[in-house]
Design a protein around this motif. Structure first.
Motif, short mmCIF file in Angstrom:
data_model
loop_
_atom_site.label_atom_id
_atom_site.label_comp_id
_atom_site.label_asym_id
_atom_site.label_seq_id
_atom_site.Cartn_x
_atom_site.Cartn_y
_atom_site.Cartn_z
N ASP A 70 -8.48 41.83 -19.64
CA ASP A 70 -8.01 40.93 -21.00
C ASP A 70 -8.74 39.45 -21.47
O ASP A 70 -8.24 38.88 -22.60
CB ASP A 70 -6.94 40.92 -21.10
CG ASP A 70 -6.34 42.66 -21.32
OD1 ASP A 70 -7.25 43.18 -21.62
OD2 ASP A 70 -5.08 43.33 -20.39
N THR A 71 -8.76 38.83 -19.63
CA THR A 71 -8.55 37.22 -19.84
C THR A 71 -9.11 36.44 -19.03
O THR A 71 -9.83 37.23 -18.30
CB THR A 71 -6.83 36.55 -19.73
OG1 THR A 71 -6.46 36.98 -18.37
CG2 THR A 71 -6.31 37.17 -21.21
N GLY A 72 -10.23 36.28 -19.78
CA GLY A 72 -10.97 34.71 -18.36
C GLY A 72 -10.24 34.70 -16.81
O GLY A 72 -11.03 34.95 -16.29
N GLU A 87 -13.33 36.74 -7.52
CA GLU A 87 -12.96 36.01 -6.46
C GLU A 87 -12.56 37.15 -5.28
O GLU A 87 -12.62 37.28 -4.35
CB GLU A 87 -12.22 35.50 -6.64
CG GLU A 87 -13.07 33.57 -7.21
CD GLU A 87 -11.97 33.20 -7.24
OE1 GLU A 87 -10.80 32.76 -6.82
OE2 GLU A 87 -11.90 31.67 -8.43
N ASN A 88 -11.94 37.83 -5.88
CA ASN A 88 -11.36 38.57 -4.76
C ASN A 88 -11.82 40.25 -4.68
O ASN A 88 -11.92 40.71 -3.88
CB ASN A 88 -9.66 39.64 -4.95
CG ASN A 88 -8.84 38.18 -4.55
OD1 ASN A 88 -7.91 38.15 -4.25
ND2 ASN A 88 -8.25 37.74 -6.42
N LEU A 143 -20.25 31.34 -6.85
CA LEU A 143 -18.99 30.90 -7.35
C LEU A 143 -18.99 29.10 -6.80
O LEU A 143 -18.50 28.06 -8.00
CB LEU A 143 -17.93 31.74 -7.00
CG LEU A 143 -18.17 33.07 -7.48
CD1 LEU A 143 -17.09 33.96 -7.34
CD2 LEU A 143 -18.25 32.57 -8.67
N VAL A 144 -18.58 28.68 -5.42
CA VAL A 144 -18.74 27.72 -5.24
C VAL A 144 -19.14 26.60 -5.27
O VAL A 144 -18.90 25.72 -6.23
CB VAL A 144 -17.86 27.67 -3.10
CG1 VAL A 144 -17.79 25.37 -3.25
CG2 VAL A 144 -16.98 28.28 -2.99
N GLY A 145 -20.69 26.49 -5.17
CA GLY A 145 -22.32 25.75 -5.80
C GLY A 145 -22.29 25.57 -6.49
O GLY A 145 -22.80 24.76 -7.63
N GLY A 146 -22.05 26.71 -7.43
CA GLY A 146 -21.86 26.54 -9.39
C GLY A 146 -21.06 25.88 -9.85
O GLY A 146 -20.27 25.98 -11.22
N GLY A 147 -19.88 25.48 -8.88
CA GLY A 147 -18.28 24.48 -9.58
C GLY A 147 -17.24 25.30 -10.69
O GLY A 147 -16.13 25.13 -11.03
N ARG A 148 -17.18 27.12 -9.91
CA ARG A 148 -16.61 28.41 -11.14
C ARG A 148 -15.38 29.09 -9.69
O ARG A 148 -14.64 29.73 -9.78
CB ARG A 148 -17.38 29.39 -11.73
CG ARG A 148 -18.28 29.02 -12.40
CD ARG A 148 -18.80 30.13 -12.78
NE ARG A 148 -19.75 30.39 -11.79
CZ ARG A 148 -20.63 31.85 -12.15
NH1 ARG A 148 -19.87 33.12 -12.58
NH2 ARG A 148 -21.56 32.05 -10.69
N ALA A 149 -15.39 28.08 -8.15
CA ALA A 149 -14.09 28.07 -7.34
C ALA A 149 -14.39 27.14 -6.27
O ALA A 149 -15.10 26.30 -6.50
CB ALA A 149 -14.56 29.44 -6.99
#
Length: 521
Positions: free
Chosen positions: A140-142, A150-151, A172-178
């Motif tokens: 439902d949400t971002g 992630e999980n 994810l980490v390299g793209g700044g999303r985690a």
């Protein structure tokens, strides 16, 4: 620390509640726990007492009080959503399957609803079932989508999909999303599954301390507690710079209840406790991080902030000095020490510490460091060295408004090459027109050259952007006075006097009494 009014007028011992609130307000967490425990005994059905007792129990790390108070809140008509999350963690830790099911149902549809797909996935994995269906449902949400992605990657590492999971985590980490915490969590899972080489490949820059930490963290079989605690860590990390201190304390305390080994949670908890005024408990929390932890250095750095907030300046400075001068200390370590020195008016020492920061890798061409050193030298009365440092900053970053403003403002204050200084500040204002400090500098440059009408609208705009600034309000008052607007001048000076200290306060009070020229008229 807590909010709300007294609610024990009908109780036999309302004094316990009053004592608890007083201790709470003073940041005396332990005294608050004792008093709230007594108050809760006297008024087990009072929701405000229960809420305050719950918050105090979390701050102190008193699980018995926090749990008892949370259960009392749950029995009420509208329990705080975070108390339900806390009780879910207790149930997960204790393996109470019946309560886990009930509490997940109570969370559904509330503000922590985004956690449920991830928790159900880890619950399925713990039971030996396929963990991925809960993560496949439409989000439902971002926020839900983020945690699902992630999980899914973390659970892939545990279900034989190591390459896919590792690729997703790196992306994810390299793209700044985690955050890098996701990489560490992945490495812990790989160690737990016996894939140490893959764990080393996932964690960049692993050293002996990190290897030992991964080994310690990977001893326990991953289960619902692991997934839950890591989710709490993520959310607490997101809130670290926000004004959500009670929630940050709840998230980190609850995470540690599920996994007492996680030093990252302790770092976040200590910072939140300090921001809540509970400095002794914050320091105790940092001291619980072992010396051989890869987070021991970070704990020492956080302790500087805690000590500074607590007003223990000399101890904070000593800690910062030790960090700045340790072996392999970075440019940033020296800068942090210099910033603390400058904030406490020790400008000569600050200039030396900034010079140390500049001498280390990555420091020499850092224009912001040259600005900081130049300002410290200027404040120390060493103008020749200061202007050299500030000119170096502008040479390195000719289009950086802060650097242009710093050099221009310093020259204006001394009447040095006013035309060139004004041009620099005008350029800074073009680059950053909404910066109140730069707007003030430009208005002050015009004022210093007698262009009061030109200065006034700029100083008014600066005061509107930074209404609590002593310097800007004083400048505005001076401009009003020169324009013959005496009443408005005194109004601005009164605003300036609110936060003024020492010689600044004396100077502003003199203006309020006698005006700008030493007379009332």
């Amino acid at each position: 620390m807590c909010v709300g009014g007294p609610a024990l007028a009908q109780q036999a011992d309302g004094h316990a509640y009053v004592r608890a609130m007083a201790a709470d307000a003073e940041g005396d967490v332990q005294a608050a726990v004792v008093a709230y425990t007594r108050a809760l005994e006297n008024a087990p059905d009072d929701e405000m007492v229960s809420l305050r007792a719950y918050r105090a129990g979390l701050a102190a790390g008193d699980e018995a009080l926090a749990t008892r108070a949370a259960q009392a809140l749950r029995a009420g008509l509208a329990p705080p959503p975070d108390a339900v999350v806390y009780l879910l963690a207790v149930a997960v830790r204790d393996g109470d399957e019946g309560d886990i099911k009930l509490l997940m149902g109570e969370i559904e549809g509330g503000p922590f609803d985004f956690m449920l797909p991830t928790l159900r996935a880890w619950q399925a994995y713990t039971r030996g079932k396929d963990p991925f269906p809960p993560l496949d449902a439409p989000a439902d949400t971002g926020l839900t989508r983020r945690f699902n992605i992630e999980n899914r990657a973390l659970l892939s590492l545990l279900t034989g999909r190591i390459d896919a999971g590792s690729r997703t985590i790196r992306a994810l980490v390299g793209g700044g999303r985690a955050s890098e915490d996701l990489q560490l969590d992945g490495a812990v899972l790989l160690v737990a599954a016996g894939h140490r080489a893959e764990a080393r490949a996932l964690v960049v820059g692993e050293d002996s301390e990190m290897a030992a930490y991964l080994q310690r963290m990977g001893r326990k079989k991953p289960d619902l507690s692991f997934g839950f605690s890591r989710m709490l860590l993520r959310v607490a990390g997101d809130l670290a710079q926000e004004d959500a201190v009670p929630l940050s304390i709840m998230l980190t305390r609850t995470g540690l209840l599920l996994d007492p080994r996680d030093d990252r949670l302790r770092l976040l908890l200590a910072d939140a406790l300090s921001r809540d005024g509970a400095d002794p408990v914050a320091l105790e929390t940092l001291e619980a991080i072992p010396a051989n932890s890869p987070y021991a250095d970070q704990a020492r750095i956080v302790s500087v902030d805690v000590l500074a907030r607590a007003g223990r300046t000399e101890e904070a400075l000593e800690h910062a000095r030790e960090i700045a001068n340790r072996r392999n200390a970075s440019s940033g370590d020296a800068r942090s020490y210099a910033d603390l020195l400058a904030a406490n008016g020790r400008y000569d020492a600050a200039a030396l510490a900034y010079a140390l920061a500049l001498s280390r890798p990555g420091g020499r061409d850092d224009w912001a460091l040259h600005v900081a050193r130049g300002m410290a030298l200027d404040a120390a009365g060493r103008w020749d060295a200061a202007v050299t440092a500030l000119r170096r900053a502008v040479a390195l970053a000719p289009n950086q408004p802060v650097a242009l403003d710093a050099l221009g403002r310093a020259q204006i204050e001394r009447g040095v090459d006013m035309a060139a200084a004004t041009a620099m500040i005008e350029r800074a204002h073009e680059l950053q027109p909404d910066n109140p400090a730069i707007t003030d500098s430009l208005g002050w440059a015009y004022y210093q050259q007698g262009e009061f009408a030109r200065a006034l609208p700029l100083l008014e705009a600066a005061a509107k952007g930074a209404p609590g600034s002593t310097e800007i309000n004083e400048h505005l008052g001076d401009a009003y006075w020169r324009m013959g607007r005496r009443f408005e001048a005194r109004y601005a000076w009164r605003a300036a006097a609110v936060y003024a200290e020492g010689s600044d306060k004396a100077r502003i009070e003199a203006k309020l009494r006698h005006g700008l020229d030493g007379s009332d008229d």
